[in-house]
Design a protein around this motif. Structure first.
Motif, short mmCIF file in Angstrom:
data_model
loop_
_atom_site.label_atom_id
_atom_site.label_comp_id
_atom_site.label_asym_id
_atom_site.label_seq_id
_atom_site.Cartn_x
_atom_site.Cartn_y
_atom_site.Cartn_z
N TRP A 76 0.93 -1.24 -0.05
CA TRP A 76 -0.09 -0.03 -0.04
C TRP A 76 0.81 1.25 0.07
N TYR A 80 -3.31 10.10 3.24
CA TYR A 80 -4.26 10.79 4.17
C TYR A 80 -4.29 12.40 4.04
N ALA A 118 -9.01 1.03 1.55
CA ALA A 118 -8.66 1.23 2.82
C ALA A 118 -9.44 2.24 3.83
N CYS A 119 -9.28 2.40 5.17
CA CYS A 119 -10.24 3.09 5.70
C CYS A 119 -10.53 4.52 5.16
N ILE A 122 -9.45 8.86 9.27
CA ILE A 122 -8.61 8.53 10.40
C ILE A 122 -8.46 9.94 11.18
N ARG A 126 -4.84 9.01 15.91
CA ARG A 126 -5.37 7.58 15.98
C ARG A 126 -4.41 6.83 15.07
N GLY A 127 -4.13 5.62 15.27
CA GLY A 127 -3.23 4.73 14.28
C GLY A 127 -1.85 5.45 14.21
N VAL A 128 -1.03 4.58 13.37
CA VAL A 128 0.21 4.93 13.00
C VAL A 128 -0.01 6.42 12.34
N CYS A 129 -1.02 6.34 11.35
CA CYS A 129 -0.88 7.83 10.54
C CYS A 129 -1.56 8.99 11.32
N HIS A 150 -2.67 0.40 16.28
CA HIS A 150 -2.42 0.42 14.71
C HIS A 150 -3.82 -0.04 14.07
N ILE A 151 -3.99 0.76 12.99
CA ILE A 151 -5.47 0.31 12.27
C ILE A 151 -5.18 -0.62 11.21
N CYS A 153 -5.94 -2.18 8.00
CA CYS A 153 -6.44 -1.87 6.48
C CYS A 153 -6.60 -3.28 5.71
N GLU A 160 5.15 -0.69 8.41
CA GLU A 160 4.66 0.51 7.90
C GLU A 160 5.66 1.53 8.20
N ASP A 189 1.29 7.39 3.60
CA ASP A 189 1.57 6.05 4.33
C ASP A 189 2.08 4.97 3.19
N ASP A 191 2.78 0.67 3.39
CA ASP A 191 2.84 -0.62 4.17
C ASP A 191 3.40 -1.73 3.47
N1 SME Z 1 -2.22 1.45 9.15
C1 SME Z 1 -2.70 2.80 9.33
C2 SME Z 1 -4.22 2.84 8.69
C3 SME Z 1 -4.10 2.90 7.25
S1 SME Z 1 -3.91 1.92 6.16
O1 SME Z 1 -2.60 1.00 6.53
C4 SME Z 1 -3.81 2.15 4.71
C5 SME Z 1 -2.77 3.48 10.66
O2 SME Z 1 -2.39 2.52 11.75
O3 SME Z 1 -2.96 4.39 10.81
#
Ligand code: SME
Length: 225
Positions: A76, A80, A118-119, A122, A126-129, A150-151, A153, A160, A189, A191
């Motif tokens: 990926w 974002y 993907a989501c 965000i 929240r999450g890595v992003c 971590h989110i 997707c 990542e 981002d 992955d």
């Molecule tokens: N893993 C990301 C979310 C976005 S997807 O990987 C495309 C996160 O934790 O923010």
């Protein structure tokens, strides 16, 4: 007919040289002189050119990393973005109560990308992003399962890297007095389907990659309300 085994052997460039070449190619790809339609009619610059710049940048990155000789199993690459209506001026909310600040977090929305769906949203933080956006720093995650919050997707993702997109504050808040400050308007981002897919060379190279995209999108990008 070409078989894998007959493909000519190519020595991969060391990562810093790989990124030097990639960033140079990106600069050429996003340069105004390369804005040609199918019929070679030059396009005039438009404030919406960020869509084509981010689309082409995510594609260039995805295939440069995955094509031979690198084959890095990057699954990926994409963006974002904080739309202007979702951008919270943290400097204004600084004095507010903790509860107010918690409510007032900018939201990033899915931008152009290569990879599985993907989501779509965000929240910053929240999450890595969201963590990279909040800190305004690149985050390299060697094992996504070890990163709290971590989110996921794509279940194939194992590691990542997230690079914040920073632009001059005056581009986003024209009446701002702190001209030298930067504001985060989104993230790049990536992955990888392998653990430890990214390292410090990727961080340095991808930060330069984002700088070139910011220069190409310019002052009148999506962040202008
Ligand atoms: N893993 C990301 C979310 C976005 S997807 O990987 C495309 C996160 O934790 O923010």
């Amino acid at each position: 007919m070409t078989h894998e085994s007959t493909r000519p052997a190519t020595n991969p460039l060391p990562k810093p040289s790989f990124y030097t070449t990639l960033v140079r190619d990106l600069g050429g790809l996003l340069a105004p002189s390369s804005h040609h339609s199918e019929h070679r009619r030059t396009l005039h610059a438009s404030p919406r050119d960020w869509i084509l710049h981010l689309g082409n940048a995510s594609s260039l990155l995805y295939f440069a990393l995955n094509d031979p000789p690198y084959e890095r199993r990057v699954n990926w690459t994409g963006w974002y973005l904080v739309y202007p209506e979702d951008q919270i001026d943290e400097s204004v909310t600084e004095e507010a109560s903790e509860a107010t600040r918690k409510r007032k977090k900018s939201t990033m929305r899915l931008g152009p990308f290569q990879g599985r769906v993907a989501c779509t949203a965000i929240q910053v933080g929240r999450g890595v992003c969201g963590a990279a956006a909040e800190r305004g720093e690149t985050i390299v995650v060697t094992d996504v399962e070890a990163f709290p919050g971590h989110i996921a997707c794509d279940s194939a993702s194992r590691s990542e890297i997230v690079v914040p997109i920073k632009v001059p504050r005056s581009w986003v808040f024209p009446h701002s007095s702190s001209a030298d400050e930067k504001v985060v308007v989104g993230v790049l981002d990536l992955d990888c389907a392998e653990l430890s897919g990214f390292d410090e060379d990727d961080r340095a190279g991808l930060e330069k990659f984002v700088d070139v995209v910011v220069d190409a999108v310019g002052e009148n990008g999506w962040w202008v309300g």
